[in-house]
Design an enzyme around this catalytic site. Structure first.
Site, PDB file in Angstrom:
ATOM      1  N   ASN A   1       5.438  -5.369   2.949  1.00  0.00           N
ATOM      2  CA  ASN A   1       5.287  -6.452   1.579  1.00  0.00           C
ATOM      3  C   ASN A   1       6.646  -5.891   0.855  1.00  0.00           C
ATOM      4  O   ASN A   1       6.412  -5.189   0.035  1.00  0.00           O
ATOM      5  CB  ASN A   1       3.977  -6.278   1.022  1.00  0.00           C
ATOM      6  CG  ASN A   1       3.979  -7.059   0.018  1.00  0.00           C
ATOM      7  OD1 ASN A   1       4.777  -7.960  -0.277  1.00  0.00           O
ATOM      8  ND2 ASN A   1       2.897  -6.906  -0.807  1.00  0.00           N
TER       9      ASN A   1
ATOM     10  N   LYS B   1       7.567  -7.516  -1.690  1.00  0.00           N
ATOM     11  CA  LYS B   1       7.358  -7.925  -3.083  1.00  0.00           C
ATOM     12  C   LYS B   1       8.787  -8.563  -3.466  1.00  0.00           C
ATOM     13  O   LYS B   1       9.450  -9.221  -2.888  1.00  0.00           O
ATOM     14  CB  LYS B   1       6.880  -6.722  -3.949  1.00  0.00           C
ATOM     15  CG  LYS B   1       5.655  -6.142  -3.332  1.00  0.00           C
ATOM     16  CD  LYS B   1       4.809  -4.960  -4.037  1.00  0.00           C
ATOM     17  CE  LYS B   1       3.919  -4.466  -3.349  1.00  0.00           C
ATOM     18  NZ  LYS B   1       3.014  -3.606  -4.103  1.00  0.00           N
TER      19      LYS B   1
ATOM     20  N   HIS C   1      -3.104 -10.872  -2.942  1.00  0.00           N
ATOM     21  CA  HIS C   1      -2.796  -9.523  -3.402  1.00  0.00           C
ATOM     22  C   HIS C   1      -3.397  -9.084  -4.744  1.00  0.00           C
ATOM     23  O   HIS C   1      -3.030 -10.069  -5.570  1.00  0.00           O
ATOM     24  CB  HIS C   1      -1.138  -9.533  -3.114  1.00  0.00           C
ATOM     25  CG  HIS C   1      -0.792  -8.025  -3.325  1.00  0.00           C
ATOM     26  ND1 HIS C   1      -0.445  -7.303  -4.575  1.00  0.00           N
ATOM     27  CD2 HIS C   1      -0.420  -7.193  -2.282  1.00  0.00           C
ATOM     28  CE1 HIS C   1      -0.047  -6.003  -4.263  1.00  0.00           C
ATOM     29  NE2 HIS C   1      -0.045  -6.148  -2.939  1.00  0.00           N
TER      30      HIS C   1
ATOM     31  N   GLU D   1      -1.695  -7.928  -7.160  1.00  0.00           N
ATOM     32  CA  GLU D   1      -0.987  -8.336  -7.905  1.00  0.00           C
ATOM     33  C   GLU D   1      -0.940  -9.542  -8.502  1.00  0.00           C
ATOM     34  O   GLU D   1      -0.811 -10.142  -9.738  1.00  0.00           O
ATOM     35  CB  GLU D   1       0.764  -7.948  -7.624  1.00  0.00           C
ATOM     36  CG  GLU D   1       0.907  -6.408  -7.670  1.00  0.00           C
ATOM     37  CD  GLU D   1       1.699  -5.816  -6.557  1.00  0.00           C
ATOM     38  OE1 GLU D   1       2.969  -6.485  -6.069  1.00  0.00           O
ATOM     39  OE2 GLU D   1       1.686  -4.574  -6.407  1.00  0.00           O
TER      40      GLU D   1
ATOM     41  N   GLU E   1      -6.863  -3.153   0.270  1.00  0.00           N
ATOM     42  CA  GLU E   1      -5.980  -2.377  -0.650  1.00  0.00           C
ATOM     43  C   GLU E   1      -6.484  -1.946  -1.968  1.00  0.00           C
ATOM     44  O   GLU E   1      -6.410  -2.796  -2.972  1.00  0.00           O
ATOM     45  CB  GLU E   1      -4.624  -3.437  -0.895  1.00  0.00           C
ATOM     46  CG  GLU E   1      -3.927  -3.733   0.147  1.00  0.00           C
ATOM     47  CD  GLU E   1      -2.691  -4.078  -0.046  1.00  0.00           C
ATOM     48  OE1 GLU E   1      -1.512  -3.513   0.798  1.00  0.00           O
ATOM     49  OE2 GLU E   1      -2.302  -4.956  -0.950  1.00  0.00           O
TER      50      GLU E   1
ATOM     51  N   GLY F   1       1.192   1.588  -4.975  1.00  0.00           N
ATOM     52  CA  GLY F   1       2.607   2.059  -5.788  1.00  0.00           C
ATOM     53  C   GLY F   1       2.286   3.344  -6.504  1.00  0.00           C
ATOM     54  O   GLY F   1       2.946   3.789  -7.259  1.00  0.00           O
TER      55      GLY F   1
ATOM     56  N   SER G   1      -0.013   2.914  -0.476  1.00  0.00           N
ATOM     57  CA  SER G   1       0.580   4.110  -0.632  1.00  0.00           C
ATOM     58  C   SER G   1       0.626   4.632   0.847  1.00  0.00           C
ATOM     59  O   SER G   1       0.770   5.906   1.116  1.00  0.00           O
ATOM     60  CB  SER G   1       0.128   5.332  -1.751  1.00  0.00           C
ATOM     61  OG  SER G   1       0.490   5.012  -3.046  1.00  0.00           O
TER      62      SER G   1
HETATM   63  P1  PGA Z   1       2.443   0.307  -1.681  1.00  0.00           P
HETATM   64  O1  PGA Z   1       1.948  -1.239  -1.816  1.00  0.00           O
HETATM   65  O2  PGA Z   1       2.524   0.682  -0.312  1.00  0.00           O
HETATM   66  O3  PGA Z   1       3.790   0.575  -2.342  1.00  0.00           O
HETATM   67  O4  PGA Z   1       1.257   1.252  -2.349  1.00  0.00           O
HETATM   68  C1  PGA Z   1       1.015  -1.807  -0.740  1.00  0.00           C
HETATM   69  C2  PGA Z   1       0.929  -3.156  -1.319  1.00  0.00           C
HETATM   70  O5  PGA Z   1       0.918  -3.551  -2.395  1.00  0.00           O
HETATM   71  O6  PGA Z   1       0.760  -4.095  -0.332  1.00  0.00           O
END
Ligand code: PGA
Length: 262
Positions: free
Chosen positions: A12, A14, A105, A107, A176, A182, A221
């Site tokens: 992903n 983003k 997601h 976000e 997630e 992140g 992560s």
């Molecule tokens: P990350 O993000 O691997 O940077 O933690 C995962 C995601 O948001 O799908």
């Protein structure tokens, strides 16, 4: 992992790599994926990069005589067309060459106010148009520390599960935990497996075939040094990778780890 389900590793991106750098990265991912034929590999670039990336990846696959990597949208609007300024439909993603879409997601839920009901509408629209769906679920740190992880996660699962019936391998749920996205704080393989097993059991309670076919990804992560242990868990069928999908040197080892376990 389970031999009955093809492992899926998705990146992903983003709001990163929206142009030429995205094409370069996607080509590198396509080359890495060619070395992992038992793994389904997907990238989710920003919208504008998608029409640039799809033909390049098809060309790499043709040269290397392998299946092209999948390309995913990061969101969609659940109407085929109309007066929805700034939005994109499932049909448009499909026409641009996407085979997948990431939906719900955290976000999107957090910054754009997406509810369980709205996410479910998107899942229906995506599957009806012919896209595969990666529907995201996960608890916040506050929800975890107050012991509500499974309540929250299973509520989100309940919202999308009826829509995933009959989707087979095109139906994917990504667990997630919001506190792991992140942040560099990864769920322990045991914690991830516990939630994945609970999701699988919830699906089985509705429809045994749905529980068997639906792939469950872990996200939050995931890095080269923790991927193997997470992917080795019985109910972890792959990973949804954010930060570590932005550089081939970080992403390719995750694809390799899945390939070694497959
Ligand atoms: P990350 O993000 O691997 O940077 O933690 C995962 C995601 O948001 O799908």
């Amino acid at each position: 992992m389970n031999p009955g389900r093809t492992p899926l590793i998705a990146g992903n991106w983003k709001m990163h790599h929206g142009g030429a750098s995205g094409v370069e990265l996607a080509v590198a991912v396509a080359r890495a994926a060619a070395l992992a034929p038992k793994v389904e590999v997907v990238v989710a670039p920003p919208l504008l990069a998608i029409p640039l990336i799809v033909p390049e990846c098809a060309e790499v696959a043709r040269q290397l005589r392998c299946t092209p990597i999948g390309v995913a949208g990061q969101n969609l609007y659940p109407a085929p067309k109309g007066a929805f300024t700034g939005e994109v439909s499932a049909e448009m993603l499909l026409e641009a060459g996407c085979r997948w879409v990431i939906l719900g997601h955290s976000e999107r839920r957090q910054y754009f106010g997406e509810t369980d009901e709205f996410v479910a509408k998107k899942v229906v629209a995506a599957l009806a148009a012919g896209l595969g769906v990666m529907a995201c679920v996960g608890e916040t740190l506050e929800e975890r520390t107050s012991g509500r992880t499974l309540d929250v996660v299973l509520r989100m699962v309940d919202a999308v599960a009826p829509c995933l019936r009959g989707a087979g391998a095109r139906g994917v749920i990504a667990y997630e935990p919001v506190w792991a996205i992140g942040t560099g704080k990864v769920a322990t393989p045991r914690d991830a497996q516990e939630v994945h097993a609970a999701i699988r059991a919830r699906l089985a309670g509705k429809d045994a075939g749905l529980a068997e076919a639906t792939r469950l990804l872990y996200g939050g992560s995931v890095k080269a040094d923790n991927a193997r242990e997470l992917l080795a868990q019985a109910d972890v069928d792959g990973a949804l990778v954010g930060g570590a999908s932005l550089e081939i040197g970080a992403f390719a080892p995750i694809v390799r780890a899945a390939s070694e376990l497959a």
